[in-house]
Write an enzyme that holds these catalytic residues in place. Structure first.
Site, mmCIF file in Angstrom:
data_model
loop_
_atom_site.group_PDB
_atom_site.id
_atom_site.type_symbol
_atom_site.label_atom_id
_atom_site.label_comp_id
_atom_site.label_asym_id
_atom_site.label_seq_id
_atom_site.Cartn_x
_atom_site.Cartn_y
_atom_site.Cartn_z
ATOM 1 N N TYR A 128 42.606 21.252 46.481
ATOM 2 C CA TYR A 128 42.457 20.485 45.251
ATOM 3 C C TYR A 128 42.096 21.405 44.085
ATOM 4 O O TYR A 128 42.131 22.622 44.213
ATOM 5 C CB TYR A 128 41.445 19.358 45.463
ATOM 6 C CG TYR A 128 41.924 18.339 46.477
ATOM 7 C CD1 TYR A 128 43.151 17.695 46.316
ATOM 8 C CD2 TYR A 128 41.164 18.028 47.607
ATOM 9 C CE1 TYR A 128 43.606 16.768 47.252
ATOM 10 C CE2 TYR A 128 41.614 17.099 48.546
ATOM 11 C CZ TYR A 128 42.834 16.478 48.364
ATOM 12 O OH TYR A 128 43.293 15.570 49.282
ATOM 13 N N SER B 194 31.319 12.416 57.082
ATOM 14 C CA SER B 194 32.182 13.258 56.264
ATOM 15 C C SER B 194 32.998 12.420 55.288
ATOM 16 O O SER B 194 33.413 11.304 55.604
ATOM 17 C CB SER B 194 33.128 14.046 57.168
ATOM 18 O OG SER B 194 33.910 14.950 56.417
ATOM 19 N N PRO B 195 33.253 12.937 54.087
ATOM 20 C CA PRO B 195 34.131 12.231 53.149
ATOM 21 C C PRO B 195 35.535 12.102 53.731
ATOM 22 O O PRO B 195 36.129 13.086 54.156
ATOM 23 C CB PRO B 195 34.137 13.136 51.915
ATOM 24 C CG PRO B 195 32.906 13.983 52.046
ATOM 25 C CD PRO B 195 32.722 14.186 53.517
#
Length: 352
Positions: free
Chosen positions: A178, A21-22
């Site tokens: 974001y 995962s990032p």
């Protein structure tokens, strides 16, 4: 089908269903990934993960959250990423880049300084969002229509650099509060123009960016999108799973191949809602309702748990975050726990 079954997405073949995962490392200078990123990402490739996803990578300088985040808006950054991409490929793994713009959640200090707002003297900048809003003590200004168009161009240029670098896939980070999320959630988006108001208007920025990227990247390259499937906010304006299903169907129609179904980003998630696999139902619902491939996240920490998600068909990939920080060799150890044969780097075989 199990955790170690290969999967084909357009022309991309992954040797197993395990994804790194990032996770932001806050270890870059001027957006350039360095030795830390090579070892962090490379060790998980050595550890057997089928797909390595970079941390969220800014498409422009003002898209950073902190001055220690990575980017891909210039050639110095692109060339630094090439070394990492090449090493991951040498380990028989694939690598994708997660493109990102923090929007109003920018101009912050390093986590070691508790992510406090940066002052202008410390390098702080004016952040922009879908609407004027305060994030983490930083006031964001509303983006103009011209600035939105410029941002789409920056995403396209970053995608082209990613292709030139040799990345196998691209993921747009459209969750966790974001910029894209700041547009599609009515909690933040109060605009009165074509990018605000209705559901169709609020998703427009993301959909148009997908369309533009899909035009310029190779037809055989998969395009992923990570979304926040829910806002975890009790409000009539909050984004819901039903909204995410509608969005995922539209993204699929516009060339997106895969949805990572995460959640939240504007507020801390109540502890009573966090438990092992707590976000897997989002991936399952989106997959069942739209037919698009999905990735499951959310406290997936054990081999049997990850395998069960794939065997039951709840998701197509398991995207492992914190457990990969604890154990870079999660994939190799999972194969051993499940009694499944898997390739082990010859340098390490004496330990197995």
């Amino acid at each position: 089908m199990n955790l170690f079954s290969p999967i084909h997405i357009r022309n991309l073949t992954l040797k197993n269903r395990i994804v790194l995962s990032p996770m932001q490392q806050y270890s870059a200078k001027n957006g350039v990934p360095g030795n830390w990123h090579l070892v962090h990402l490379g060790s998980r490739a050595v550890g057997g993960a089928g797909l390595i996803l970079t941390e969220c990578t800014a498409v422009s300088e003002e898209g950073l959250a902190t001055l220690s985040d990575v980017g891909i808006w210039n050639d110095e950054q692109k060339n630094a990423w090439k070394n990492i991409v090449n090493f991951v490929h040498e380990q028989d793994a694939k690598i994708g880049i997660q493109l990102w713009h923090a929007g109003g959640k920018g101009s912050l200090k390093h986590p070691n300084e508790r992510m406090k707002p940066l002052t202008p003297e410390e390098g702080g900048w004016t952040v922009k969002s879908s609407s004027a809003h305060e994030f983490n003590g930083v006031f964001a200004e509303e983006l103009t229509i011209d600035e939105i168009q410029e941002l789409k161009t920056k995403f396209v240029k970053a995608a082209l650099r990613a292709v030139e670098t040799g990345f196998d896939t691209i993921e747009l980070h459209a969750g966790h509060g974001y910029l894209f999320h700041q547009f599609y959630s009515a909690v933040i988006n109060k605009r009165q123009d074509e990018y605000g108001g209705s559901f169709e208007n609020r998703i427009r920025f993301l959909v148009e960016t997908v369309q533009e990227i899909r035009k310029v990247i190779p037809a055989e390259m998969p395009l992923f999108v990570r979304i926040s499937a829910v806002d975890y906010i009790e409000s009539d304006e909050a984004w819901t799973l039903e909204d995410s299903i509608k969005l995922s169907e539209i993204l699929k129609e516009n060339g997106v191949d895969f949805i990572t179904a995460s959640g939240g980003g504007f507020t801390n998630v109540s502890k009573d809602k966090v438990f092992p696999g707590y976000q897997v139902p989002f991936a399952k619902a989106i997959k069942e309702q739209t037919g698009i491939l999905t990735g499951a996240v959310g406290m997936i920490t054990e081999a049997e748990q990850a395998n069960d998600i794939i065997v039951k068909g709840d998701a197509d990939l398991v995207i492992i975050a914190r457990e990969h920080l604890r154990d870079p060799y999660f994939a190799i150890h999972s194969a051993k726990a499940l009694g499944i044969e898997t390739e082990i780097p010859w340098q390490y075989k004496r330990a197995y």
